[in-house]
Design an enzyme around this catalytic site. Structure first.
Site, short mmCIF file in Angstrom:
data_model
loop_
_atom_site.label_atom_id
_atom_site.label_comp_id
_atom_site.label_asym_id
_atom_site.label_seq_id
_atom_site.Cartn_x
_atom_site.Cartn_y
_atom_site.Cartn_z
N HIS A 13 0.84 -1.21 0.00
CA HIS A 13 0.00 0.00 0.00
C HIS A 13 0.88 1.26 0.00
O HIS A 13 0.62 2.21 -0.73
CB HIS A 13 -0.88 0.08 1.26
CG HIS A 13 -1.88 -1.01 1.43
ND1 HIS A 13 -1.96 -1.79 2.56
CD2 HIS A 13 -2.89 -1.45 0.63
CE1 HIS A 13 -2.97 -2.65 2.44
NE2 HIS A 13 -3.54 -2.47 1.28
N SER B 121 -2.68 -7.67 3.23
CA SER B 121 -3.00 -7.44 4.65
C SER B 121 -3.41 -8.74 5.32
O SER B 121 -3.09 -8.98 6.48
CB SER B 121 -4.15 -6.44 4.79
OG SER B 121 -3.77 -5.18 4.35
N ARG C 169 -2.35 -6.31 -8.19
CA ARG C 169 -1.29 -7.31 -8.02
C ARG C 169 -1.42 -8.43 -9.04
O ARG C 169 -0.46 -8.82 -9.67
CB ARG C 169 -1.34 -7.91 -6.60
CG ARG C 169 -0.89 -6.96 -5.53
CD ARG C 169 -1.35 -7.41 -4.16
NE ARG C 169 -2.79 -7.32 -4.04
CZ ARG C 169 -3.47 -7.58 -2.94
NH1 ARG C 169 -2.85 -7.99 -1.86
NH2 ARG C 169 -4.78 -7.44 -2.91
P1 ADP Z 1 -9.81 -3.64 0.09
O1 ADP Z 1 -10.47 -4.30 1.26
O2 ADP Z 1 -10.56 -2.47 -0.47
O3 ADP Z 1 -9.30 -4.57 -0.99
P2 ADP Z 1 -7.05 -3.34 0.91
O4 ADP Z 1 -6.58 -2.56 2.08
O5 ADP Z 1 -6.83 -4.81 0.95
O6 ADP Z 1 -8.56 -2.94 0.75
O7 ADP Z 1 -6.37 -2.81 -0.42
C1 ADP Z 1 -6.49 -1.46 -0.82
C2 ADP Z 1 -5.89 -1.29 -2.22
O8 ADP Z 1 -4.49 -1.59 -2.17
C3 ADP Z 1 -6.45 -2.24 -3.27
O9 ADP Z 1 -6.48 -1.57 -4.51
C4 ADP Z 1 -5.45 -3.36 -3.33
O10 ADP Z 1 -5.46 -4.01 -4.58
C5 ADP Z 1 -4.17 -2.58 -3.13
N1 ADP Z 1 -3.10 -3.43 -2.60
C6 ADP Z 1 -3.14 -4.27 -1.56
N2 ADP Z 1 -1.95 -4.88 -1.37
C7 ADP Z 1 -1.14 -4.41 -2.35
C8 ADP Z 1 0.22 -4.69 -2.74
N3 ADP Z 1 0.96 -5.58 -2.08
N4 ADP Z 1 0.73 -4.02 -3.80
C9 ADP Z 1 -0.04 -3.14 -4.48
N5 ADP Z 1 -1.33 -2.85 -4.19
C10 ADP Z 1 -1.86 -3.48 -3.14
#
Ligand code: ADP
Length: 161
Positions: A18, A129, A91
């Protein structure tokens, strides 16, 4: 007009994946609002206070990044916050399929807002996460998967969950 992007997510907790998306996007927008969505069907692992506090710590050096929380539809919050863009990270193909339907539905509901995707850096592609949560839940060391500013904090459990 200010180019404001909303980066919505659960951030439960924020990972280096993130963080990397936000830091790479800083030059693209005048302002980025990193916002934790309060999803009634998804009970968080870390408390909202903890997630917001960690986001604030990670982005405190970036004046154009704000940290907030919102309830309800992302498009409604875009209107409220004056955001013309939704920022998301991609991803895998599974992310793409999920994001495609949400992005297209958001576009139907609020045509003025464009969703912008950044591809994950290859080294961060496997980081999520949910895996970080499991490592923490079972007492492992998750420090290399979270932003460097949180490395000491994250293993100091019990943190307020
Ligand atoms: P949600 O519950 O909305 O998916 P997340 O907190 O899991 O929320 O993810 C928020 C955003 O960050 C999403 O667009 C997700 O694809 C992106 N994201 C999560 N992990 C990564 C990562 N390792 N690299 C790039 N983007 C990521």
């Amino acid at each position: 007009m200010k180019r404001i992007a909303l980066f919505p997510g659960s951030f439960d907790p924020i990972t280096i994946g993130h963080e990397s998306i936000v830091r790479r996007a800083v030059g693209l927008f005048d302002e980025i609002i990193v916002s934790v969505g309060q999803n009634s069907t998804k009970q968080g692992f870390f408390s909202m206070e903890t997630r917001l506090e960690w986001l604030r710590i990670v982005f405190e050096d970036l004046p154009s990044v704000k940290v907030t929380t919102y309830k309800g539809l992302t498009v409604d919050y875009c209107k409220e916050a004056g955001a013309g863009f939704i920022l998301r990270g991609l991803r895998t193909a599974a992310d793409f399929e999920f994001e495609r339907s949400i992005g297209q539905m958001n576009k139907k509901m609020l045509p003025a807002v464009e969703t912008v995707f950044l591809l994950s850096s290859p080294e961060y592609t496997p980081i999520s996460s949910s895996i970080v949560r499991d490592i923490i839940r079972f007492g492992g060391d998750a420090s290399e998967f979270v932003p460097s500013k949180l490395r000491d904090l994250i293993n100091k459990q019990p943190y307020q969950l």
